[in-house]
Scaffold this active site. Sequence first.
Site, PDB file in Angstrom:
ATOM      1  N   GLU A 262       0.759  -1.107   0.083  1.00 42.00           N
ATOM      2  CA  GLU A 262       0.014  -0.170   0.198  1.00 42.00           C
ATOM      3  C   GLU A 262       0.890   1.400  -0.235  1.00 42.00           C
ATOM      4  OE1 GLU A 262      -3.609   2.151   0.080  1.00 42.00           O
ATOM      5  OE2 GLU A 262      -3.283  -0.169  -0.203  1.00 42.00           O
TER       6      GLU A 262
ATOM      7  N   CYS B  31      -5.176   5.496   4.556  1.00 44.69           N
ATOM      8  CA  CYS B  31      -4.996   4.199   3.980  1.00 44.69           C
ATOM      9  C   CYS B  31      -6.303   3.483   3.715  1.00 44.69           C
ATOM     10  CB  CYS B  31      -4.032   3.278   4.797  1.00 44.69           C
ATOM     11  SG  CYS B  31      -4.091   1.887   4.400  1.00 44.69           S
TER      12      CYS B  31
ATOM     13  N   CYS C  88      -5.313   0.029   6.119  1.00 38.82           N
ATOM     14  CA  CYS C  88      -5.436   0.260   7.910  1.00 38.82           C
ATOM     15  C   CYS C  88      -6.445   1.503   8.345  1.00 38.82           C
ATOM     16  CB  CYS C  88      -3.850   0.710   8.156  1.00 38.82           C
ATOM     17  SG  CYS C  88      -2.775  -0.006   7.370  1.00 38.82           S
TER      18      CYS C  88
ATOM     19  N   HIS D 258      -6.298   3.116  12.661  1.00 39.42           N
ATOM     20  CA  HIS D 258      -6.011   4.507  13.140  1.00 39.42           C
ATOM     21  C   HIS D 258      -7.160   5.045  13.696  1.00 39.42           C
ATOM     22  CE1 HIS D 258      -2.394   5.128  10.731  1.00 39.42           C
ATOM     23  NE2 HIS D 258      -2.593   4.212   9.938  1.00 39.42           N
TER      24      HIS D 258
ATOM     25  N   ARG E  22       0.301  -4.399  11.594  1.00 42.21           N
ATOM     26  CA  ARG E  22       1.569  -4.018  10.923  1.00 42.21           C
ATOM     27  C   ARG E  22       2.679  -3.731  12.115  1.00 42.21           C
ATOM     28  NH1 ARG E  22      -1.864  -2.981   6.992  1.00 42.21           N
ATOM     29  NH2 ARG E  22      -1.290  -3.532   4.608  1.00 42.21           N
TER      30      ARG E  22
ATOM     31  N   SER F 115       4.907   1.224   9.776  1.00 45.25           N
ATOM     32  CA  SER F 115       5.764   1.283   8.336  1.00 45.25           C
ATOM     33  C   SER F 115       6.832   2.262   8.517  1.00 45.25           C
ATOM     34  CB  SER F 115       5.185   1.459   7.000  1.00 45.25           C
ATOM     35  OG  SER F 115       4.205   0.189   6.625  1.00 45.25           O
TER      36      SER F 115
ATOM     37  N   CYS G 177       2.950  -0.370   4.159  1.00 45.38           N
ATOM     38  CA  CYS G 177       1.792   0.479   3.983  1.00 45.38           C
ATOM     39  C   CYS G 177       2.202   1.749   3.233  1.00 45.38           C
ATOM     40  CB  CYS G 177       1.109   0.807   5.356  1.00 45.38           C
ATOM     41  SG  CYS G 177      -0.602   1.134   5.073  1.00 45.38           S
TER      42      CYS G 177
ATOM     43  N   CYS H 274       4.537   1.753  -4.219  1.00 44.23           N
ATOM     44  CA  CYS H 274       5.855   1.932  -4.751  1.00 44.23           C
ATOM     45  C   CYS H 274       5.931   2.037  -6.363  1.00 44.23           C
ATOM     46  CB  CYS H 274       6.568   0.498  -4.254  1.00 44.23           C
ATOM     47  SG  CYS H 274       6.000  -0.239  -2.963  1.00 44.23           S
TER      48      CYS H 274
END
Length: 551
Positions: free
Chosen positions: A13, A60, A63, A67, A462, A486, A530, A533
């Site tokens: 992500e 995200c 996720c 949060h 994570r 992350s 997360c 890329c």
Amino acid sequence: MAKYTIDPITRIEGHLRIDVEIEGGKVTNAWSSAQLFRGLELILQGRDPRDAPHITQRACGVCTEVHALASTRAIDDALKAYPPALGRLTRNLVHGAQFIHDHVTHFYALHALDFVDVVSALKADPKKTAALAESLGDYPKSGSADFKAVQERLKTFVESGQLGPFANGYWGHPDYRLPPEANLMATAHYLEWLRLQVKAARMMALFGAKNPHVQTYVAGGVSCVQDILSVDRLAEFLYYLKEMQAFIDNVYLPDLLAVASFYKDWGAKNIGGCTNFLAYGNFPQNSGAYSSEKMFLPGGVIAKRDLAKVMAVDPGKITEEVKRAWYSDGPALHPSKGETKFIKPDYNYEGKYSYFKAPRYDGMAVEVGPLAQVLVAYGKGHAQTKAMVDAVLKHLSIPAAALFSTLGRAAARCIETKVIADTMAGWVMEVIEEVKKGNLATAAEWKWPGEAMGAGLIDVPRGALGHWIHIDAKNKIQNYQLVVPSTWNLGPRDTKGQLGPVEEALVGTPVADPKRPLEIIRTVHSFDPCIACGVHVIDPQTNQVHKIKVL
């Protein structure tokens, strides 16, 4: 020595760039660069604190609940409004459902394809595949006809030239080790989980109102009073939970063990391993001030892989550095005083190269996530975790030291999933007991306190997630900071030159074919990054840019 920039790393992500130097068939240096700036902290300034859980979970699409939970806990802490028993248990049930959904999805949709050669499944004998599946677990849709049907679907994809989600893989790579029958079985289970994961999402929505982006977390507890008091809702939750447990016990865990048995050298050589670990702990077992919480999964810090010495977490020892990040230079700061002042990115291996800050615990780079949580729980003698870890180690005939690896990270994610799933039915029973006692409150009463600060620290799928909030005298957010898992795992070097955890984990990784860096991707995926890329591969000797596609 050749330097490679890998692009794109998919099945994550967000935006992530990984640079490595390779010499003698191994990674000798690595750089992890987050390529996306969002600035949620800046968006929150001046807003009502109650907006924070709804805005931060938009960081995200995966996720979300996590949060909302960390943010709400930070507000709870600032207001000194702590959830009563039903509020605490409801949060635990929703959070547990998030773990089941997230971890199993990560294994099949995001990580397993680094071990499973899907195209090789076309060579499998469906009858032998059915026999293999029967020897590992008892799950429906595991007959030879079922596997033959999956194989025919794959064949249709291949012959049409449209591999769909299986396009651009490194099929045929020399470090794919599973026999065709195991590849066919794992591919079938991949497709089965895509169907079944909808029910894990429904589990969250039963008490979270929707998925993604839960709506029921409020300051001091939860708002879903009628839902948690509904016998039908509780029964439906248990029905889905039982289905999830059947898949975990008869598919996920056996698949993990089957895959791991072919890659035991990754554990023996600690390929992809880190040195230091941090877990905040998870699933509160008592109601009251967070400073006195007892967690079902305990928190702790492990330094230098010393499982015999698990230290208590001191949040005051957390800092963030910006020396190597695209932010204005300044001293290492505690997140409660953190600043987010971004600058124009200019990639420099010896200077700034990432939008991620570099979090440190007592000056150490620490890995967070399922492996950190399982190691801390194992080191502290957590009964359920210890029993599962010992069973996995015994089955694979490997020592505990093998856990410090990419293989250990994958195993820990499965172990954590099973431990949580096996415990959740007990929390439902606790809800029923609270209702029988007449304890029906789901949220604490509170008043605005004027200027206040709070922290919401909790482990999520994570890893260690922290939200810090500063509420001003006008009851608005003056400052807000997130330190997400992350950031801990994929952050850059610090002022002392210490590599971030992913950078450390990649050093020493064997690479059979630099133009198809499967082994590097395997370790990166094991952290479940997360961020999305985009990467290039550069050969400094020829100045040639290699574009690499990664499934």
